[in-house]
Write a protein that holds these residues in place. Structure first.
Motif, PDB file in Angstrom:
ATOM      1  N   THR A 298       0.857  -1.189   0.000  1.00 36.43           N
ATOM      2  CA  THR A 298       0.000   0.000   0.000  1.00 36.43           C
ATOM      3  C   THR A 298       0.893   1.238   0.000  1.00 36.43           C
ATOM      4  N   ASP A 300       0.477   3.754   1.874  1.00 44.87           N
ATOM      5  CA  ASP A 300       0.702   4.123   3.276  1.00 44.87           C
ATOM      6  C   ASP A 300       1.915   3.388   3.831  1.00 44.87           C
ATOM      7  N   LYS A 303       4.993   4.981   2.439  1.00 47.13           N
ATOM      8  CA  LYS A 303       5.270   6.273   3.095  1.00 47.13           C
ATOM      9  C   LYS A 303       5.884   6.092   4.471  1.00 47.13           C
ATOM     10  N   GLU A 304       5.320   5.145   5.233  1.00 49.71           N
ATOM     11  CA  GLU A 304       5.806   4.916   6.594  1.00 49.71           C
ATOM     12  C   GLU A 304       7.213   4.307   6.616  1.00 49.71           C
TER      13      GLU A 304
END
Ligand SMILES: *[C@@H]1O[C@H](CO)[C@@H](O)[C@H](O)[C@H]1NC(C)=O
Ligand SMILES: *[C@@H]1O[C@H](CO)[C@@H](O)[C@H](O)[C@H]1NC(C)=O
Ligand SMILES: *[C@@H]1O[C@H](CO)[C@@H](O)[C@H](O)[C@H]1NC(C)=O
Ligand SMILES: CC(=O)N[C@H]1CO[C@H](CO)[C@@H](O)[C@@H]1O
Length: 330
Positions: A298, A300, A303-304
């Motif tokens: 994903t 997300d 990004k993390e």
């Protein structure tokens, strides 16, 4: 007439569906180089010096020069932590496009330390390649040494050598270097600079000789691409590449030329030509990573995971030999 028109419409719908389907298939299959490569860098144990300077706050670090080096080639970076279980490394390696094992000064015998983590990464990278997916690995200095250590089945084949700490040298190319992936497409200007100017930064007290390399069977799987000679004229391996996998090891530090500035480190070349060769290596590694199409499950999660989530610290000389570091408390 009516049925004819009906079947024409039917045919159009049919063709439209086929084309749509092909588009979907085309999007899912890798058609060209990966234009958003993400490369992992393994964190390593903070040195004693770093620990004492920062009151033992930090356990591991990544020198920012490796991050900037890969970024200069057009990649984003994720940090890879030490001492995790195998499933952590399996999970992260299947979402990124390559790994860099950085230089430094870690012992290989630390439980769950640099070498233990590098060993798991090396095995997974081998498995990914064996299963038909291109997955590059780049080791510099300590990273080169740990690759020889792991590939030799945990045999330490580095020997003390002399006059190679904080010194810039040219490379001596093996006669067949043009057949090696690393230099096959190198512009002749880059080869000439590498061959004649002091543009590769050496920061090591240990070296791997071709004899020791062969003794543990490494010459069956790796090719020696360049050598150097220490101050006692002992020849040692400065560049190697794996015969089958996109694995590369260099005893020098191309990432330092552009990004490390400690005044006392006179062995880091900053000439225009030194930057050209540094950029050549950065582009090469990132282009290798472009041949891999792993991606994060994903956005997300991507990004993390990226290095942007962590602050970079100005470590500067004389505190550290690195200009900037990412310092981690774990
Ligand atoms: C480390 O501890 C000393 C003494 O307590 C303090 O003066 C210094 O600011 C600390 N350094 C850092 C980087 O936290
Ligand atoms: C690890 O290796 C170093 C250098 O060879 C040695 O000094 C140290 O005692 C070793 N540590 C352990 C835990 O074996
Ligand atoms: C490279 O450095 C060595 C000393 O380490 C020096 O003798 C030599 O002249 C230098 N070569 C060039 C081309 O600057
Ligand atoms: C299975 C697979 O993709 N193997 C690749 C491993 O890497 C080499 C290049 O170093 C490729 O030629 C292989 O095809």
């Amino acid at each position: 007439m009516l049925t004819c028109r009906m079947s024409l419409i039917g045919l159009s719908i049919y063709l439209f569906c086929i084309i749509q389907l092909q588009c979907i298939v085309a999007v899912r299959c890798p058609v060209g180089p990966n234009e958003r490569p993400i490369i992992g860098i393994l964190a390593q144990e903070a040195s004693h010096r770093m620990k004492s300077l920062y009151n033992g706050t930090y356990k591991t670090y990544i020198a920012a020069s490796y991050v900037k080096f890969l970024e200069s080639g057009g990649a984003q970076v994720v940090p890879i932590w030490q001492g995790k279980d195998v499933s952590y490394y399996e999970n992260i390696l299947r979402q990124i496009n390559g790994v860099v094992l950085p230089g430094g000064s870690a012992y290989f015998n630390t439980t769950n330390g640099y070498a233990d983590s590098a060993r798991i990464i090396y095995r997974i990278a081998t498995d990914i390649n064996l299963s038909g997916t291109y997955f590059p690995l780049w080791g510099a200095c300590l990273g080169f040494e740990v690759m020889t250590y792991i590939a030799a089945g945990d045999q330490y084949i580095c020997k003390r050598c002399y006059g190679m700490n904080n010194v810039a040298s040219p490379l001596e190319f093996k006669s067949d270097y043009r057949t090696r992936r690393l230099f096959k497409h190198a512009p002749s200007e880059i080869i000439e600079i590498l061959n004649n100017e002091n543009v590769t930064a050496n920061f090591h007290h240990y070296c791997v000789t071709e004899e020791d390399f062969a003794k543990v069977g490494l010459s069956n799987t790796y090719r020696v691409v360049t050598i150097n000679r220490d101050s006692r004229d002992t020849a040692f391996i400065s560049t190697m590449e794996h015969d089958q996998y996109p694995f590369y090891g260099v005893q020098y530090h191309p990432e330092k030329n552009s990004f490390e500035w400690a005044d006392r480190l006179t062995g880091i070349p900053h000439s225009s030509n030194a930057i050209k060769v540094s950029q050549y290596f950065a582009n090469f590694i990132v282009d290798e990573a472009r041949k891999n199409f792993n991606s994060f499950r994903t956005k997300d999660e991507e990004k993390e995971s990226l290095i942007y989530n962590y602050e970079v610290t100005y470590t500067s000389s004389p505190k550290s030999s690195f200009t900037q570091c990412y310092l981690f408390e774990w």
